[in-house]
Design an enzyme around this catalytic site. Structure first.
Site, mmCIF file in Angstrom:
data_model
loop_
_atom_site.group_PDB
_atom_site.id
_atom_site.type_symbol
_atom_site.label_atom_id
_atom_site.label_comp_id
_atom_site.label_asym_id
_atom_site.label_seq_id
_atom_site.Cartn_x
_atom_site.Cartn_y
_atom_site.Cartn_z
ATOM 1 N N ASP A 160 -8.002 -9.659 43.455
ATOM 2 C CA ASP A 160 -6.947 -9.265 43.208
ATOM 3 C C ASP A 160 -5.417 -9.595 43.424
ATOM 4 O O ASP A 160 -5.176 -9.245 45.249
ATOM 5 C CB ASP A 160 -7.033 -7.276 42.447
ATOM 6 C CG ASP A 160 -5.516 -7.599 41.267
ATOM 7 O OD1 ASP A 160 -5.247 -7.944 41.984
ATOM 8 O OD2 ASP A 160 -5.899 -6.941 40.640
ATOM 9 N N SER A 197 -3.146 -10.862 38.343
ATOM 10 C CA SER A 197 -3.987 -9.976 37.179
ATOM 11 C C SER A 197 -4.152 -10.471 35.400
ATOM 12 O O SER A 197 -4.077 -10.616 34.922
ATOM 13 C CB SER A 197 -4.193 -8.387 37.932
ATOM 14 O OG SER A 197 -4.741 -7.679 37.601
#
Length: 332
Positions: free
Chosen positions: A205, A41
């Site tokens: 993610d 991320s």
């Protein structure tokens, strides 16, 4: 100059804290240079910029000059209707925001460094324990939600997607890794149907499966490590974080609690291991939230300062020789 591999935790818009910690390492009396870098991320974004050859100071300038509110991009006719836009984005496209701006920003920043595809991040390191197809300066963690798999890109492109990583834009993997559920649309990644049975997979993610892949560069061939792996984690060093307790008594708080649990549970056991904590920089980023896209310049300065202070504190006790000898008694 001392070599180190680097692992950067995900944290949404809290990347300035990562940059602060990295700045402390690079500015040490025996400055660290970063051989390989892994991230999830926000950690993937900072890791990609560093792996491209940018200095910590350059990464800080890029982060400081960015208005994170630009990440809140919407796309399509319905999403321009007042009051309906956010709902349509979430219900029709599985994410409030399109994520196109973020992808373009990542791609353009990397392109300015001459990095386009994974071929530009090859790591010529014959002494590595990694097989040749895994010798890259960057590894990005992505969640393949189509099949429930954790992808380590570019390592898994060929074996799990049937794709040559050297033909794929680096920005695609970084954008996929930063697809915070419910906030950004999942990223569709093209695959070879002969390998996957489909022409694409849906990615989200990387923190859903591993937000802090601390062991990713640890040798597995029985030979001693040539240099350490140092991690940067965006939380204080505690086993049970009672300050984060939530009643989860509404749909919103329950969703946040579920996300928080998913994005930390996989790594908690490893992080609570002294072998890991002794080589990890812990940066307390409370009360900032990963999805606070309206940070002020002062907020970024505060987070950068916390990261740098935590990095400098870590370096006052860190001892690579002791760590290699099995002494994990130091640390924060």
């Amino acid at each position: 100059m001392a070599d180190t591999d680097l692992v950067l935790e995900g944290g949404g818009v809290k990347g300035s804290s990562l940059v602060g910690a990295v700045t402390a390492l690079a500015g040490h009396s025996d400055p660290y240079t970063f051989h390989r870098i892994a991230g999830t991320s926000a950690g993937a974004i900072v890791a990609a910029f560093l792996a491209s050859g940018m200095s910590p100071a350059q990464v800080k300038n890029v982060m400081d000059s960015l208005d994170f509110a630009q990440f809140e991009d919407r796309h399509g006719f319905l999403e321009r209707i007042p009051g309906l836009g956010p709902v349509s984005g979430l219900l029709l496209h599985e994410g409030l925001f399109f994520g196109g701006f973020m992808h373009d920003w990542i791609a353009e920043t990397l392109a300015a460094q001459g990095v386009h595809t994974w071929a530009d991040l090859k790591d010529d390191d014959p002494e590595s324990s990694l097989p040749p197809e895994q010798r890259y300066r960057l590894v990005v963690i992505v969640s393949d939600v189509s099949r429930g798999l954790m992808l380590r890109l570019p390592w898994d492109y060929k074996s799990l997607l049937g794709v040559d990583p050297d033909t794929v834009p680096v920005a695609d993997a970084v954008r996929a890794s930063a697809s915070i559920p419910f906030f950004f649309r999942p990223w569709k990644m093209h695959t070879d149907p002969a390998a996957t049975g489909h022409d694409h997979i849906v990615c989200a993610d990387g923190g859903l499966l591993s937000n802090f892949p601390m062991s990713i560069f640890d040798r597995t061939d029985g030979k001693p490590s040539r240099w350490p792996t140092i991690g940067v984690k965006l939380s204080g060093q505690t086993t049970i974080r009672t300050a984060d307790w939530s009643a989860a008594n509404s749909n919103v708080t329950l969703a946040k609690s579920l996300l928080g649990t998913m994005m930390s549970a996989h790594d908690n056991a490893y992080v609570n291991n002294p072998q890991a904590t002794s080589r990890t920089i812990f940066v307390n980023t409370s009360p900032y939230q990963a999805t606070d896209f309206h940070l002020t310049p002062e907020d970024k300065t505060t987070m950068f300062g916390r990261g740098m202070t935590s990095g400098e504190k870590f370096l006052t006790t860190w001892d690579w020789d002791k760590w290699k000898g099995g002494d994990y008694s130091f640390g924060q």
